[in-house]
Design a protein around this motif. Structure first.
Motif, short mmCIF file in Angstrom:
data_model
loop_
_atom_site.label_atom_id
_atom_site.label_comp_id
_atom_site.label_asym_id
_atom_site.label_seq_id
_atom_site.Cartn_x
_atom_site.Cartn_y
_atom_site.Cartn_z
N UNK A 146 0.84 -1.21 0.00
CA UNK A 146 0.00 0.00 0.00
C UNK A 146 0.87 1.25 0.00
N UNK A 147 0.37 2.32 -0.63
CA UNK A 147 1.13 3.58 -0.60
C UNK A 147 1.32 4.05 0.84
N UNK A 148 2.48 4.63 1.11
CA UNK A 148 2.75 5.13 2.46
C UNK A 148 3.49 6.46 2.38
N UNK A 149 3.50 7.20 3.48
CA UNK A 149 4.29 8.43 3.51
C UNK A 149 5.27 8.37 4.67
N UNK A 150 6.42 8.99 4.47
CA UNK A 150 7.41 8.98 5.53
C UNK A 150 8.81 9.00 4.98
N UNK A 151 9.69 8.24 5.65
CA UNK A 151 11.13 8.30 5.35
C UNK A 151 11.66 6.90 5.11
N UNK A 152 12.40 6.74 4.03
CA UNK A 152 13.04 5.46 3.72
C UNK A 152 14.55 5.62 3.95
N UNK A 153 15.15 4.68 4.65
CA UNK A 153 16.58 4.74 4.95
C UNK A 153 17.27 3.48 4.43
N UNK A 154 18.39 3.65 3.75
CA UNK A 154 19.16 2.48 3.31
C UNK A 154 20.64 2.81 3.47
N UNK A 155 21.24 2.29 4.53
CA UNK A 155 22.67 2.53 4.76
C UNK A 155 23.46 1.30 4.35
N UNK A 156 24.35 1.47 3.42
CA UNK A 156 25.21 0.38 2.93
C UNK A 156 24.40 -0.84 2.46
N UNK A 157 23.36 -0.60 1.72
CA UNK A 157 22.58 -1.70 1.14
C UNK A 157 22.89 -1.81 -0.36
N UNK A 158 22.93 -0.67 -1.04
CA UNK A 158 23.16 -0.70 -2.49
C UNK A 158 24.48 -1.39 -2.83
N UNK A 159 25.50 -1.21 -1.98
CA UNK A 159 26.81 -1.82 -2.30
C UNK A 159 26.78 -3.32 -2.13
N UNK A 160 25.73 -3.84 -1.50
CA UNK A 160 25.64 -5.29 -1.27
C UNK A 160 24.76 -5.97 -2.32
N UNK A 161 24.23 -5.22 -3.28
CA UNK A 161 23.42 -5.85 -4.33
C UNK A 161 24.34 -6.47 -5.38
N UNK A 162 23.98 -7.66 -5.87
CA UNK A 162 24.86 -8.33 -6.83
C UNK A 162 25.14 -7.50 -8.08
N UNK A 163 26.39 -7.53 -8.52
CA UNK A 163 26.80 -6.79 -9.73
C UNK A 163 27.39 -7.74 -10.76
N UNK A 164 27.28 -7.36 -12.02
CA UNK A 164 27.99 -8.07 -13.08
C UNK A 164 29.42 -7.53 -13.14
N UNK A 165 30.34 -8.40 -13.56
CA UNK A 165 31.71 -7.92 -13.76
C UNK A 165 32.05 -8.09 -15.24
N UNK A 166 32.73 -7.09 -15.81
CA UNK A 166 33.02 -7.14 -17.25
C UNK A 166 34.47 -6.77 -17.50
N UNK A 167 34.94 -7.18 -18.67
CA UNK A 167 36.29 -6.78 -19.11
C UNK A 167 36.20 -6.40 -20.58
N UNK A 168 36.84 -5.30 -20.92
CA UNK A 168 36.80 -4.85 -22.31
C UNK A 168 37.94 -5.53 -23.06
N UNK A 169 37.57 -6.34 -24.05
CA UNK A 169 38.60 -6.99 -24.87
C UNK A 169 38.95 -6.12 -26.05
N UNK A 170 39.94 -6.52 -26.86
CA UNK A 170 40.30 -5.71 -28.02
C UNK A 170 39.14 -5.55 -29.00
N UNK A 171 38.34 -6.64 -29.17
CA UNK A 171 37.23 -6.58 -30.14
C UNK A 171 35.87 -6.72 -29.49
N UNK A 172 35.81 -7.50 -28.41
CA UNK A 172 34.50 -7.79 -27.82
C UNK A 172 34.52 -7.38 -26.34
N UNK A 173 33.32 -7.34 -25.77
CA UNK A 173 33.21 -7.14 -24.32
C UNK A 173 33.00 -8.51 -23.70
#
Ligand SMILES: C[S@@+](CC[C@H](N)C(=O)[O-])C[C@H]1O[C@@H](n2cnc3c(N)ncnc32)[C@H](O)[C@@H]1O
Length: 390
Positions: free
Chosen positions: A160-187
């Motif tokens: 349900x919609x709510x009003x107030x304050x949302x707090x997220x301390x050090x959460x975004x850095x814990x979300x899974x990330x892809x890792x990539x490397x730039x090759x000469x021709x392909x990624x």
């Protein structure tokens, strides 16, 4: 950076736990044709039920754990956020606080204590970790038992919609990330393979979605990545953020984390990316060291977070260093309040304020992104605003 070999060895039970998680990862690798994307690996080692770093019982936070976060240093950080959240709730005429990824519960406990005279209608906690939920309950019950009845643990985002304050301390850095490397021709997409009983890096041509996201990123940066450039990108972040923010009908959301603008995170000199592993207060670069016993993180690209929030209908109200937000929230009043008192608690508080504010500690490495919907704070969010750099 050092690798795993010189890190303190775990006890027998912890090693056995890690071996079980490695077995689960190996089974996933086999089931997915010999290659597991790094995001799926990160998800498995941090969040597998009963085994992942955040899902199982490792100490994690504080001096006896692997890393220290701002709420773990003491109560000053929570009191600062309490003044910001309390100001927003007063201006809104009441509302809720939703804390995402509340860790040990230290922030919730101290924040509720600071707001004891004018508490939020409810304090909602949303965490993927069942182990941490229980710790959060205990921390709040110990510190501010009279407000425990106002705290609700959510199993899913509020419907349900709510009003107030949302707090997220050090959460975004814990979300899974892809890792990539730039090759000469392909990624290349970097992932994990199992070879001779060991987990190891593997590479394959990037799938279309990753390649497209990287082309888009290069366009935003205004230049292509150099061959060999290796880094991370949070492909799941925008959807996660928009789902999280969707029900916040009116109010303020604060995202606090280490990271920077897109240009800082993907600076050409940062050729190995920002992936970091934390184990027993050591930072190293081997994500395959003792799976399940160490934290894996990557810097937050706040330009991408701001864009996702704006796409979700939010105004970007401030982007600033943690120091500039805490200064605006009156942290120096906390410090001055105890002037003259020569007790040890006062000394600890001074040390805490220094760690929160100093550039070489958390003051500048950590940033705060404040986004709002239907709400324009009547109080300053930061002493100095860096939105023009996003
Ligand atoms: C690095 S810890 C930070 C804990 C705490 N906020 C602090 O500052 O001490 C990350 C927290 O986010 C939680 N978390 C990770 N992914 C999440 C998600 N998708 N939804 C909710 N919580 C999540 C973890 O379980 C953990 O509590």
């Amino acid at each position: 950076m050092q690798t795993g070999f010189d890190l303190p060895p775990p006890g027998a039970a912890a090693r056995e736990h890690s071996d079980r998680l490695r077995g689960l990862v190996e089974a996933r690798i086999a089931a997915s044709g010999g290659f597991l994307s790094f995001a799926d690996y990160m998800d498995a080692v941090l969040y597998s039920p009963g085994l992942g770093y955040y899902s199982a019982g490792a100490r994690k936070f504080g001096a006896a754990g692997d890393f220290v976060t701002a709420p773990e240093l003491g109560s000053v950080f929570a009191r600062c956020l309490a003044r910001l959240a309390g100001g927003a709730l007063r201006q809104l005429g009441g509302g809720l606080i939703l804390e995402v990824g509340g860790g040990s519960g230290a922030l919730a406990a101290e924040l509720l204590l600071a707001l004891r005279d004018a508490p939020p209608e409810r304090y909602l906690m949303l965490d993927v970790s069942g182990d941490l939920r229980e710790r959060q309950r205990q921390a709040i019950a110990a510190r501010v038992p009279e407000l425990l009845h106002r705290v609700t643990w959510l199993d899913a985002l509020p419907a349900d919609p709510w009003q107030g304050v949302l707090l997220a301390n050090e959460v975004l850095d814990a979300l899974p990330v892809e890792r990539f490397r730039i090759g000469p021709d392909t990624v290349e997409q970097l992932g994990v393979q199992a070879a001779a009983g060991q987990l190891a890096w593997a590479a394959r041509p990037a799938p279309a979605s990753l390649a497209a996201a990287l082309r888009n990123l290069e366009a935003q940066l205004g230049e292509p990545f150099a061959a060999g450039y290796t880094s991370e990108i949070g492909l799941r972040q925008a959807d996660w953020l928009q789902a999280l923010l969707a029900s916040l009908a009116r109010g303020l959301a604060l995202f606090i984390d280490y990271g920077g603008t897109r240009r800082e995170v993907y600076h050409p000199g940062r050729r190995e990316g920002t992936l970091a592993c934390h184990y027993c207060h050591r930072q190293h670069a081997d994500p395959f060291f003792l799976p399940g016993l160490q934290d894996l993180t990557a810097w937050v690209d706040f330009s991408a977070v701001a864009r996702a929030a704006a796409d979700g209908g939010f105004d970007v109200a401030a982007y600033a260093t943690q120091a500039h937000v805490l200064l605006a929230s009156g942290i120096l009043d906390d410090l001055n309040a105890g002037v003259g008192a020569a007790d040890p608690a006062r000394l600890l508080e001074v040390q805490e304020v220094q760690r929160l504010l100093l550039p070489g500690e958390m003051g500048e490495r950590f940033k705060v992104l404040a986004v709002t919907r239907g709400f324009s704070p009547a109080f300053p969010l930061a002493l100095r605003d860096l939105r023009d750099r996003l």
